[in-house]
Design an enzyme around this catalytic site. Structure first.
Site, short mmCIF file in Angstrom:
data_model
loop_
_atom_site.label_atom_id
_atom_site.label_comp_id
_atom_site.label_asym_id
_atom_site.label_seq_id
_atom_site.Cartn_x
_atom_site.Cartn_y
_atom_site.Cartn_z
N GLU A 172 0.92 -1.18 0.06
CA GLU A 172 -0.13 0.14 -0.02
C GLU A 172 0.98 1.27 -0.12
O GLU A 172 2.07 1.03 0.44
CB GLU A 172 -0.85 -0.15 1.23
CG GLU A 172 -1.96 -1.08 1.22
CD GLU A 172 -2.38 -1.18 2.99
OE1 GLU A 172 -2.89 -0.35 3.42
OE2 GLU A 172 -2.12 -2.23 3.22
N LYS A 230 2.04 4.83 1.39
CA LYS A 230 1.72 5.52 2.90
C LYS A 230 1.41 6.53 2.60
O LYS A 230 2.12 7.63 2.30
CB LYS A 230 3.33 5.21 3.55
CG LYS A 230 3.49 5.75 4.89
CD LYS A 230 4.74 5.11 5.45
CE LYS A 230 4.76 5.20 6.98
NZ LYS A 230 4.78 6.61 7.71
N ASP A 290 0.42 10.37 3.59
CA ASP A 290 0.75 11.21 4.79
C ASP A 290 0.00 12.55 5.14
O ASP A 290 -0.36 13.17 4.48
CB ASP A 290 2.20 12.11 3.82
CG ASP A 290 3.18 12.51 4.76
OD1 ASP A 290 2.99 12.18 6.00
OD2 ASP A 290 3.82 13.42 4.32
N TYR A 336 -6.78 1.96 5.67
CA TYR A 336 -5.87 0.99 5.26
C TYR A 336 -6.08 -0.27 6.30
O TYR A 336 -5.19 -1.26 6.44
CB TYR A 336 -4.47 1.54 5.36
CG TYR A 336 -4.05 2.36 6.55
CD1 TYR A 336 -3.81 1.72 7.84
CD2 TYR A 336 -3.75 3.57 6.53
CE1 TYR A 336 -3.55 2.54 9.18
CE2 TYR A 336 -3.71 4.38 7.71
CZ TYR A 336 -3.58 3.69 9.12
OH TYR A 336 -3.14 4.39 10.03
N LYS A 365 10.42 3.96 3.05
CA LYS A 365 10.25 5.42 2.87
C LYS A 365 10.89 5.67 1.39
O LYS A 365 12.03 5.16 1.18
CB LYS A 365 11.02 6.22 3.82
CG LYS A 365 10.46 6.11 4.86
CD LYS A 365 9.32 7.05 5.22
CE LYS A 365 8.76 7.07 6.79
NZ LYS A 365 9.16 7.62 7.78
N CYS A 406 29.06 25.47 28.60
CA CYS A 406 27.61 25.62 28.28
C CYS A 406 27.04 26.67 27.78
O CYS A 406 27.40 27.82 28.48
CB CYS A 406 26.86 25.01 29.55
SG CYS A 406 25.09 25.16 29.36
N CYS A 463 24.98 28.33 30.91
CA CYS A 463 25.26 28.49 32.50
C CYS A 463 26.94 28.67 32.28
O CYS A 463 27.37 28.91 33.50
CB CYS A 463 24.76 27.69 33.25
SG CYS A 463 25.72 25.98 33.11
N CYS A 508 26.25 19.18 29.80
CA CYS A 508 26.39 20.13 30.87
C CYS A 508 25.99 19.67 32.34
O CYS A 508 25.28 19.12 32.63
CB CYS A 508 25.68 21.45 30.78
SG CYS A 508 25.68 22.49 32.07
N CYS A 554 21.45 24.90 35.95
CA CYS A 554 21.44 25.25 34.39
C CYS A 554 19.91 25.37 34.15
O CYS A 554 19.17 24.27 34.16
CB CYS A 554 22.27 24.24 33.74
SG CYS A 554 22.31 24.38 32.13
P1 AMP Z 1 5.06 6.23 11.72
O1 AMP Z 1 4.13 7.29 11.83
O2 AMP Z 1 6.26 6.36 10.65
O3 AMP Z 1 5.56 5.11 12.57
O4 AMP Z 1 4.03 5.37 10.32
C1 AMP Z 1 2.77 4.78 11.11
C2 AMP Z 1 1.91 5.44 10.47
O5 AMP Z 1 1.83 5.58 9.04
C3 AMP Z 1 0.52 5.10 11.02
O6 AMP Z 1 0.11 5.35 11.93
C4 AMP Z 1 -0.62 5.55 9.74
O7 AMP Z 1 -1.01 6.74 9.96
C5 AMP Z 1 0.63 5.85 8.73
N1 AMP Z 1 0.02 5.21 7.52
C6 AMP Z 1 -0.20 5.80 6.28
N2 AMP Z 1 -0.39 4.94 5.23
C7 AMP Z 1 -0.62 3.62 5.79
C8 AMP Z 1 -0.87 2.37 5.30
N3 AMP Z 1 -1.10 2.25 4.01
N4 AMP Z 1 -0.84 1.44 6.16
C9 AMP Z 1 -0.35 1.72 7.68
N5 AMP Z 1 -0.29 2.83 8.06
C10 AMP Z 1 -0.19 3.87 7.11
ZN ZN Z 2 24.43 24.53 31.60
#
Ligand code: AMP
Ligand code: ZN
Length: 685
Positions: free
Chosen positions: A131, A133, A135, A242, A329, A423, A426, A441, A447
């Protein structure tokens, strides 16, 4: 005469009844019709009615519902225009945890993953789904009796925010899925803002003289927390699904469950596809890596999942992610820009992080001005200098990375970077212990960012979870001299807080109540909250379980500590340093006298025994009396260990129905005792 009146009365009554029944029928009819048009338009992208006709019908329905309030239904199409205001989004515990995903970056990573899966399952016959991913912001939709009842954000995976009223306004989500689908289930998906809609929103903002939104993902997730649901309704949000979670065993594979979800009205992207090997997975990855820019929404990779649901169950989860899924990715985008300055940040544990301050540059939809340089080694490795032109990359993560220096552009008089010696906050001389990548530090109690950082960590959600007290307030309280460390929180009085800037009586009250309530937080979280270096959430859980009280833990010597499973030298030494510090001893004593939980409660101790000490269990198959997770918890609560694959070290295999044949063969081969669910229950009782 009398008869006539009665006759007329009856006539009136029947016509009234009829009218009422008609109204009811008409309401149902209109709802069904409007739902269908909504589905055609928002899911299938295929309008079957003009906007005008739709509005006329919606108005009619609104009117009828107003006249017949007894027929109110939160899932009616009239409820999707929003209007309800949510002041505070309630925190809700997920019925099933929402895990994150492990990442992979190469074909080799994927091949390794496949190998592990074959090993755990004891078979090579494993099919995958691919699938994209998506965003956006993840969401969990709960359906009961075939009706939408709740939508909760992922939050920390254990609990999220109830955003039901806002989600109801997203038209591509069917509130009453149709057809022969399961009736009690959760659908998981991603709320996204399609690129087209995002552009239109920004055009409008520009026209109104407002600042543009930075990127679709943040705008989508920000939309979920808007107080006015009518505002959410106006945004062109979409929901791509998904995963289905249910205890009904209607479907055998993930693919099948999604196809049926699509038939039931959910927007499950058509891009999902089946693969029988990692080679086929890679074809999918390559195809979409170049074609993804033609999609109407943003994607940042591919998610690969084991298709067979029983195999998924067998594989289970690590502390963070399912073993049956992995994300790949897409290669990150890169740009080059100039490094203007290196500054240093001090964290709550005193750790120093060098930060690259860059000439602002546009990258993957956002403007980048800063990037982490991690530590002194990284600076040396990159040989990065002020004035250099550098390559910056952004993957899925929010903080961009500096990949390399463009040496062809290095100015002639450039000076090698000398790492900070003191630091920045501080001025104490920094220290670096051998084997540690970071400088620290050491001025723990003097601090400012360390003091504030520790308190902020203490109150944070995964720690003491103190409502009504944010990071800025901590700063303010400290500046006003009201608190110096986290134990001081418990002495705060409402009267002291009200006079502070921007503090109303109500919020002061909330804050004190939140602090009071934190005295009920269980020991394992308190232990995490203390902020001992290297003691994160998981380590805190382990230590709490093993030592059962802060006194036992602080009395433990190095040998005792490293004897605990998964506690290494570094953690052990850090605990000893913490325990030997007089300031910390005083701090703990004060927390004790305030009533904070510094030992495991009697209640949870009651369910814990040492009966299974030294035994390693592998759990396989499907069970009837306990869920897999309950079974695993029971093993751990009684001192046993759970392992995912069979080896010589395995003591018992708890076998349910449908244990994999190759697993069985392996167990027999190694002569490992196989017990049933009932045998196990007898064992611990
Ligand atoms: P991460 O946030 O990098 O750990 O990835 C996990 C997140 O990917 C999940 O919480 C989903 O929100 C997102 N996600 C997007 N597309 C998919 C998919 N096809 N299957 C599972 N998770 C997905
Ligand atoms: Zn410090």
């Amino acid at each position: 005469m009398n008869e006539f009146i009665i006759y007329n009365f009856l006539k009136l009554k029947t016509s009234f009844l009829q009218l009422n029944m008609n109204a009811e029928e008409r309401i149902y009819q209109l709802r069904e019709e409007l739902n269908l048009h909504t589905y055609n338009y928002y899911v299938l992208d295929n309008a079957t009615i003009s906007d005008f006709e739709f509005d006329v019908k919606l108005k009619e329905l609104e009117k009828l519902e107003k006249e017949n309030p007894q027929l109110f239904d939160a899932n009616s199409p009239t409820q999707r225009v929003g209007g309800e205001i949510t002041k505070n989004f309630e925190t809700v515990t997920h019925k099933n945890r929402m895990y994150s995903l492990d990442n992979s970056y190469s074909k080799d990573d994927l091949l390794d993953w496949e190998k592990r899966i074959h090993k755990v399952l004891g078979t090579d016959e494993v099919a995958f789904t691919c699938e994209l991913k998506y965003d956006g912001a993840s969401i969990n939709l709960t359906f009961e009796n075939g009706k939408f009842v709740k939508a909760v954000t992922r939050g920390d995976g254990f609990q999220g925010d109830d955003v039901t009223t806002n989600i109801r306004t997203i038209k591509s989500i069917p509130l009453l899925p149709n057809g022969d689908f399961v009736s009690d289930f959760e659908m998981r998906g991603e709320i996204v803002l399609p690129l087209d809609g995002f552009r239109k929103m920004n055009e409008e903002r520009l026209q109104n003289g407002e600042e543009e939104y930075k990127n679709p993902r943040n705008t989508a997730s920000g939309s979920l927390k808007l107080q006015d649901s009518a505002e959410v309704a106006k945004r062109p949000l979409d929901c791509l699904l998904y995963q289905m979670v249910t205890s009904e065993r209607k479907y055998k594979t993930h693919f099948e469950s999604l196809e049926n979800a699509r038939k039931a009205g959910f927007k499950v992207p058509e891009t999902i596809s089946l693969a029988t090997s990692i080679d086929e997975v890679f074809e999918f990855v390559n195809y979409w890596d170049s074609k993804r820019h033609y999609l109407p929404y943003e994607t940042d990779g591919v998610v690969i999942k084991v298709n067979n649901l029983q195999q998924q169950e067998e594989l289970g989860y690590t502390a963070k992610a399912p073993r049956w899924a992995i994300a790949y990715k897409f290669k990150a985008e890169q740009v080059s820009t100039v490094l203007n300055e290196i500054t240093y940040q001090v964290g709550r544990t005193g750790a120093i992080t060098p930060v690259a301050n860059l000439e602002p540059v546009q990258l993957a939809g956002t403007i980048v001005k800063r990037a982490s340089l991690h530590n002194a080694d990284q600076i040396e490795k990159l040989d990065i200098r002020v004035g250099d032109t550098v390559f910056v990359e952004k993957g899925g993560e929010i903080i961009p990375k500096i990949i390399a220096v463009d040496f062809t552009k290095r100015p002639q008089n450039s000076i090698p970077t000398k790492y900070a010696t003191n630091c920045p906050e501080c001025n104490t001389a920094l220290v670096r212990t051998a084997g540690d990548a970071k400088h620290y530090c050491p001025n723990e109690f003097g601090c400012a960012p360390q003091i504030t950082g520790r308190i902020q960590h203490f109150i944070s959600r995964k720690a003491m979870d103190i409502d009504g007290l944010g990071g800025e307030t901590v700063d303010l309280l400290r500046k006003e001299g009201l608190i110096e460390n986290y134990s001081d929180l418990y002495d705060l009085k409402v009267e002291q807080i009200i006079p502070l800037e921007r503090m109303a009586e109500k919020s002061a009250q909330n804050m004190i109540e939140g602090i009071e309530k934190s005295k009920e937080i269980p020991f394992e979280k308190v232990l995490f909250a203390l902020g001992i270096r290297f003691v994160g959430e998981t380590v805190a859980k382990k230590l709490a379980k093993h030592f059962k009280s802060i006194d036992n833990l602080m009395a433990a010597d190095f040998e005792t500590l490293i004897a605990v499973d998964e506690i290494g030298d570094r953690i052990a030494q850090s605990i000893i340093d913490f325990s030997n510090d007089l300031g910390n001893i005083q701090l703990i004593n004060r927390l004790k006298s305030c009533g904070v939980q510094l030992q495991v409660s009697a209640e949870s101790l009651e369910n814990q025994t040492d009966k299974l000490n030294g035994n390693i269990f592998v759990v396989s198959g499907v069970f009837h009396r306990l869920s897999r997770n309950e079974l695993k918890k029971a093993i751990e609560d009684n001192g046993g260990k759970v392992s995912s694959s069979i080896s010589k070290k395995t003591t018992y295999i708890v076998a349910g129905d449908n244990m994999g044949p190759s697993k069985l063969a392996k167990a027999q081969d190694l002569g490992i005792t196989i017990i049933s669910e009932q045998d196990f229950i007898d064992m611990i009782n």
